[in-house]
Enzyme design. Structure first.
Site, PDB file in Angstrom:
ATOM      1  N   ASP A  12       1.200  13.879   1.075  1.00  0.00           N
ATOM      2  CA  ASP A  12       0.714  12.555   0.693  1.00  0.00           C
ATOM      3  C   ASP A  12       1.853  11.795   0.024  1.00  0.00           C
ATOM      4  O   ASP A  12       2.361  12.223  -1.017  1.00  0.00           O
ATOM      5  CB  ASP A  12      -0.465  12.745  -0.273  1.00  0.00           C
ATOM      6  CG  ASP A  12      -1.086  11.446  -0.735  1.00  0.00           C
ATOM      7  OD1 ASP A  12      -0.510  10.358  -0.490  1.00  0.00           O
ATOM      8  OD2 ASP A  12      -2.155  11.518  -1.366  1.00  0.00           O
ATOM      9  N   ILE A  13       2.258  10.685   0.604  1.00  0.00           N
ATOM     10  CA  ILE A  13       3.380   9.923   0.055  1.00  0.00           C
ATOM     11  C   ILE A  13       3.103   9.451  -1.371  1.00  0.00           C
ATOM     12  O   ILE A  13       4.013   9.324  -2.170  1.00  0.00           O
ATOM     13  CB  ILE A  13       3.783   8.750   0.980  1.00  0.00           C
ATOM     14  CG1 ILE A  13       5.187   8.260   0.606  1.00  0.00           C
ATOM     15  CG2 ILE A  13       2.740   7.632   0.952  1.00  0.00           C
ATOM     16  CD1 ILE A  13       5.854   7.439   1.670  1.00  0.00           C
ATOM     17  N   ASN A  52       2.402  -5.206   4.729  1.00  0.00           N
ATOM     18  CA  ASN A  52       2.233  -6.291   5.694  1.00  0.00           C
ATOM     19  C   ASN A  52       2.882  -7.544   5.123  1.00  0.00           C
ATOM     20  O   ASN A  52       3.265  -7.571   3.959  1.00  0.00           O
ATOM     21  CB  ASN A  52       0.754  -6.503   6.040  1.00  0.00           C
ATOM     22  CG  ASN A  52      -0.074  -6.854   4.827  1.00  0.00           C
ATOM     23  OD1 ASN A  52       0.279  -7.738   4.047  1.00  0.00           O
ATOM     24  ND2 ASN A  52      -1.189  -6.162   4.651  1.00  0.00           N
ATOM     25  N   GLY A 106      -3.948   1.834   5.879  1.00  0.00           N
ATOM     26  CA  GLY A 106      -2.937   2.866   6.086  1.00  0.00           C
ATOM     27  C   GLY A 106      -2.175   3.216   4.824  1.00  0.00           C
ATOM     28  O   GLY A 106      -2.740   3.329   3.739  1.00  0.00           O
ATOM     29  N   VAL A 107      -0.862   3.390   4.969  1.00  0.00           N
ATOM     30  CA  VAL A 107       0.009   3.739   3.837  1.00  0.00           C
ATOM     31  C   VAL A 107      -0.078   2.663   2.758  1.00  0.00           C
ATOM     32  O   VAL A 107      -0.150   2.974   1.565  1.00  0.00           O
ATOM     33  CB  VAL A 107       1.475   3.903   4.320  1.00  0.00           C
ATOM     34  CG1 VAL A 107       2.428   4.017   3.151  1.00  0.00           C
ATOM     35  CG2 VAL A 107       1.608   5.109   5.224  1.00  0.00           C
ATOM     36  N   ASP A 108      -0.087   1.411   3.162  1.00  0.00           N
ATOM     37  CA  ASP A 108      -0.155   0.286   2.219  1.00  0.00           C
ATOM     38  C   ASP A 108      -1.388   0.398   1.329  1.00  0.00           C
ATOM     39  O   ASP A 108      -1.290   0.320   0.099  1.00  0.00           O
ATOM     40  CB  ASP A 108      -0.168  -1.027   3.009  1.00  0.00           C
ATOM     41  CG  ASP A 108       0.092  -2.262   2.160  1.00  0.00           C
ATOM     42  OD1 ASP A 108       0.612  -2.141   1.040  1.00  0.00           O
ATOM     43  OD2 ASP A 108      -0.216  -3.363   2.662  1.00  0.00           O
ATOM     44  N   SER A 133       5.770   1.542  10.719  1.00  0.00           N
ATOM     45  CA  SER A 133       5.218   0.945  11.940  1.00  0.00           C
ATOM     46  C   SER A 133       4.581   1.951  12.901  1.00  0.00           C
ATOM     47  O   SER A 133       4.045   1.552  13.925  1.00  0.00           O
ATOM     48  CB  SER A 133       6.264   0.111  12.700  1.00  0.00           C
ATOM     49  OG  SER A 133       6.587  -1.051  11.974  1.00  0.00           O
ATOM     50  N   TYR A 138       0.377  -0.116  13.236  1.00  0.00           N
ATOM     51  CA  TYR A 138       1.203  -1.082  13.960  1.00  0.00           C
ATOM     52  C   TYR A 138       1.616  -0.557  15.329  1.00  0.00           C
ATOM     53  O   TYR A 138       2.222  -1.278  16.110  1.00  0.00           O
ATOM     54  CB  TYR A 138       2.425  -1.485  13.148  1.00  0.00           C
ATOM     55  CG  TYR A 138       2.142  -2.551  12.102  1.00  0.00           C
ATOM     56  CD1 TYR A 138       0.856  -3.021  11.842  1.00  0.00           C
ATOM     57  CD2 TYR A 138       3.176  -3.105  11.369  1.00  0.00           C
ATOM     58  CE1 TYR A 138       0.611  -3.997  10.890  1.00  0.00           C
ATOM     59  CE2 TYR A 138       2.937  -4.084  10.415  1.00  0.00           C
ATOM     60  CZ  TYR A 138       1.660  -4.529  10.184  1.00  0.00           C
ATOM     61  OH  TYR A 138       1.441  -5.501   9.240  1.00  0.00           O
TER      62      TYR A 138
END
Length: 180
Positions: free
Chosen positions: A20-21, A34, A42-44, A128, A132
């Site tokens: 997990d980042i 974005n 997502g990650v964001d 991405s 994306y």
């Protein structure tokens, strides 16, 4: 002996990490953001949820007009175990943005911003390659080749993959290039 100028920074050690980042204990966590810079999926979304309100507040203050595709900028990391979040906006392959140089710019600009902050450890997602829609194999290639080819003061660069298949692909790509 003639003076050849300052010694260029060494190339970083690049490692594949499965996990997990938002749990990475590094100086910088890179967020695949974005253009609006107001959180997302997502990650964001994961970074904004785990880091808390401070990240969004800093995004609003620092990026009132958002951020261009391929560019990067930093905010606090809020409640994350990192010190900073470097936000970068990857090209939306699924939406028709297919210029690979924009994807490469995300990695290069993130490293430049991390260097400005004095960071030595950085955790990247595969920019991405999620919602994306950038083809994963090419996203991995762009990440590794750009990071390995960019001068940086970072000595510990991680490409963090959430699932086993992505981790294996990143690990194998690093090994083939003699970097893993």
């Amino acid at each position: 002996m003639p003076d050849t100028g300052p010694t260029p920074p060494p190339h970083p050690r690049i490692a594949a990490v499965r996990g997990d980042i938002t749990a990475q204990q590094v100086d910088v966590v890179v967020n695949a953001a974005n253009n609006a810079m107001r959180g997302g999926g997502g990650v964001d979304g994961a970074i904004h949820r785990a880091g808390g309100r401070a990240i969004l507040t800093d995004c609003i203050a620092r990026f009132p007009n958002g951020l261009a595709t391929g560019d990067a900028g930093w905010t606090t990391a809020g409640d994350l175990p990192a010190t900073w979040v470097v936000h970068t906006v990857g090209p939306n392959f699924a939406g028709g943005e297919r210029d690979r140089s924009l994807l490469e710019s995300c990695y290069r600009r993130s490293l430049e911003v991390a260097d400005e902050l004095g960071a030595h450890s950085i955790a990247f997602p595969l920019i991405s390659a999620g919602i994306y829609g950038w083809p994963r194999e090419d996203a991995i290639s762009a990440a590794i080749d750009t990071i390995a080819g960019s001068p940086t003061h970072a000595t510990d660069v991680r490409i963090v993959a959430f699932d086993e298949q992505a981790y294996t692909q990143v690990h194998d790509a690093l090994t083939v290039r003699g970097l893993g």
